[in-house]
Write an enzyme that holds these catalytic residues in place. Structure first.
Site, mmCIF file in Angstrom:
data_model
loop_
_atom_site.group_PDB
_atom_site.id
_atom_site.type_symbol
_atom_site.label_atom_id
_atom_site.label_comp_id
_atom_site.label_asym_id
_atom_site.label_seq_id
_atom_site.Cartn_x
_atom_site.Cartn_y
_atom_site.Cartn_z
ATOM 1 N N HIS A 1 0.821 -1.221 0.000
ATOM 2 C CA HIS A 1 0.000 0.000 0.000
ATOM 3 C C HIS A 1 0.857 1.274 0.000
ATOM 4 O O HIS A 1 0.363 2.360 -0.305
ATOM 5 C CB HIS A 1 -0.986 0.000 1.180
ATOM 6 C CG HIS A 1 -0.377 0.302 2.518
ATOM 7 N ND1 HIS A 1 -0.099 -0.682 3.457
ATOM 8 C CD2 HIS A 1 0.006 1.468 3.092
ATOM 9 C CE1 HIS A 1 0.408 -0.119 4.533
ATOM 10 N NE2 HIS A 1 0.480 1.184 4.337
ATOM 11 N N ASP B 1 -0.014 -7.700 1.890
ATOM 12 C CA ASP B 1 0.382 -6.297 1.768
ATOM 13 C C ASP B 1 1.911 -6.199 1.776
ATOM 14 O O ASP B 1 2.520 -5.633 2.680
ATOM 15 C CB ASP B 1 -0.220 -5.481 2.907
ATOM 16 C CG ASP B 1 -0.120 -3.980 2.640
ATOM 17 O OD1 ASP B 1 0.472 -3.599 1.612
ATOM 18 O OD2 ASP B 1 -0.625 -3.198 3.462
ATOM 19 N N GLY C 1 3.417 6.210 8.042
ATOM 20 C CA GLY C 1 4.784 6.416 7.590
ATOM 21 C C GLY C 1 5.711 5.305 8.043
ATOM 22 O O GLY C 1 6.747 5.048 7.441
ATOM 23 N N ASN C 2 5.331 4.625 9.147
ATOM 24 C CA ASN C 2 6.098 3.467 9.605
ATOM 25 C C ASN C 2 5.832 2.233 8.742
ATOM 26 O O ASN C 2 6.587 1.255 8.810
ATOM 27 C CB ASN C 2 5.741 3.111 11.050
ATOM 28 C CG ASN C 2 6.400 4.022 12.059
ATOM 29 O OD1 ASN C 2 5.816 5.018 12.455
ATOM 30 N ND2 ASN C 2 7.602 3.700 12.474
ATOM 31 N N SER C 3 4.760 2.275 7.956
ATOM 32 C CA SER C 3 4.396 1.129 7.137
ATOM 33 C C SER C 3 5.567 0.666 6.279
ATOM 34 O O SER C 3 6.210 1.466 5.606
ATOM 35 C CB SER C 3 3.221 1.486 6.225
ATOM 36 O OG SER C 3 2.048 1.679 6.968
ATOM 37 N N LEU D 1 -5.162 -24.527 -3.471
ATOM 38 C CA LEU D 1 -5.931 -25.762 -3.245
ATOM 39 C C LEU D 1 -7.318 -25.645 -3.847
ATOM 40 O O LEU D 1 -7.774 -26.548 -4.546
ATOM 41 C CB LEU D 1 -6.003 -26.060 -1.742
ATOM 42 C CG LEU D 1 -6.833 -27.264 -1.324
ATOM 43 C CD1 LEU D 1 -6.288 -28.549 -1.954
ATOM 44 C CD2 LEU D 1 -6.873 -27.393 0.205
ATOM 45 N N GLY D 2 -8.021 -24.550 -3.559
ATOM 46 C CA GLY D 2 -9.303 -24.304 -4.207
ATOM 47 C C GLY D 2 -10.532 -24.668 -3.404
ATOM 48 O O GLY D 2 -11.480 -25.241 -3.939
#
Length: 369
Positions: free
Chosen positions: A105, A136, A216-218, A270-271
């Site tokens: 992100h 993410d 901002g730490n992301s 796997l589904g």
């Protein structure tokens, strides 16, 4: 007690016993003498403080601030554009040639131009190598040939314990680079819904920490006291006090290995859709077991058409008990065990169907985005 003092004490007891018929010695021993106590080694607070300082000092050269700019039209009718700064985030170097791990992100903007800034203030252009289709995570590469960078060592997030000290480093609020916060692991295997910029994403098995995780730490590292990355900081709870989350580094290791061997991030498939069985669910729905994965789709297909699960003959209502002999539990979920595999791997599923135990061989496919 020293021998000389012990002899003196015993001599005094003998004298007192003559004087008070033994009562004097008893009184002295009960009120003035106690056996030697085991010594507890004192660990000063400065030992932990020194460890934190050392980790931060060693890690900062490998942590980068990320600035993303994207072009936007000034007016829809005219082909004139201006560059707008879209986000500020964090990343950390994981290879000598400048590969960077961060959150998806942070850089997920159309036509994004990415610049990274190292601790010494040097700026570098970076390109996107891959965006993880289901987590993410994103992998960048600094565009500087011949330059060697210092990578951070990656730890083992499966060994984390609640209460363990952790350190977060990041570009806090997109304004304060190399900001450090310290806390503990508050919880493990959390499931959250993270949102921002009109998008939401379900993140499973994330680390909870009370180390401050600000905007901002992301994408920044969550480190243990050995200086190893154990997580990638990803989100915080709005309105909460000191509740932040990080993606376990072991999940990112898989993505990094996939990039190195396949040139892209791939996952096994796997589904099926399923519900993880717990003791509470067993009692509520009168299920035959209190563990495993119940294949259930609700209003959607429980077994996805054309998937490896359908080809192997799995059906809605089946309960998958084990994968390759390993029991499925909330701590060792089906998703976690499948994610440890690669496309093309064959797994053996132990299944409970109509009170009968079956074993099914399934060849996992490649999961598409």
């Amino acid at each position: 007690m020293k021998p000389q003092k012990l002899i003196l004490l015993l001599s005094l007891c003998v004298i007192l016993s003559f004087i008070g018929g033994g009562m004097g010695a008893k009184f002295y021993l009960e009120n003035f003498w106690s056996p030697p106590q085991p010594q507890i080694k004192y660990h000063p607070q400065t030992s932990q403080e020194s460890a934190i300082i050392a980790v931060v000092k060693n890690s900062l050269p490998s942590v980068v601030s990320i600035i993303v700019k994207s072009k936007h039209p000034i007016f829809e009718e005219f082909p004139f554009f201006f560059e707008e700064e879209k986000s500020g985030g964090t990343g950390f170097i994981v290879s000598e040639d400048g590969m960077i791990l961060t959150n998806k992100h942070v850089i997920d903007f159309e036509g994004a131009k990415i610049k990274v800034i190292t601790q010494d203030g040097k700026e570098y252009k970076a390109k996107i190598l891959a965006k993880d289709p289901f987590q993410d995570l994103a992998i960048l590469k600094i565009e500087k040939k011949g330059k060697k960078f210092k990578p951070l060592p990656l730890g083992d997030s499966d060994k984390l314990q609640p209460g363990q000290t952790v350190i977060a480093i990041g570009y806090a609020l997109g304004e304060f680079p190399n900001s450090v916060s310290v806390g503990v692991v508050s919880g493990l295997s959390r499931r959250i819904v993270a949102g921002g910029g009109g998008k939401t994403e379900v993140l499973e098995e994330v680390i909870q920490t009370d180390a401050a995780i600000n905007p901002g730490n992301s994408g920044g590292p969550l480190l243990n006291l050995k200086g190893e990355v154990v997580g990638i900081n990803v989100a915080k709870v709005e309105g909460g006090e000191n509740i932040g989350f990080a993606i376990p580094i072991n999940k990112a290791k898989k993505a990094l290995q996939s990039i190195k061997t396949r040139g892209k991030i791939v996952y096994p498939f796997l589904g099926i859709r399923y519900i993880l069985i717990t003791k509470e669910l067993k009692e509520k729905y009168n299920l035959p077991v209190d563990y495993g994965a119940l294949i259930y789709g609700g209003e959607k297909d429980a077994v996805i058409p054309g998937s490896p699960a359908e080809k192997a003959g799995l059906k809605e209502g089946d309960i998958i008990l084990e994968v390759d002999g390993k029991k499925i539990t909330p701590q060792n979920s089906l998703a976690k065990m499948i994610m440890e595999k690669n496309p093309g791997d064959q797994v053996i599923l132990k299944i409970l169907r109509d009170k009968k135990i079956l074993k099914k061989k399934v060849t996992l496919a490649e999961r598409s985005g």
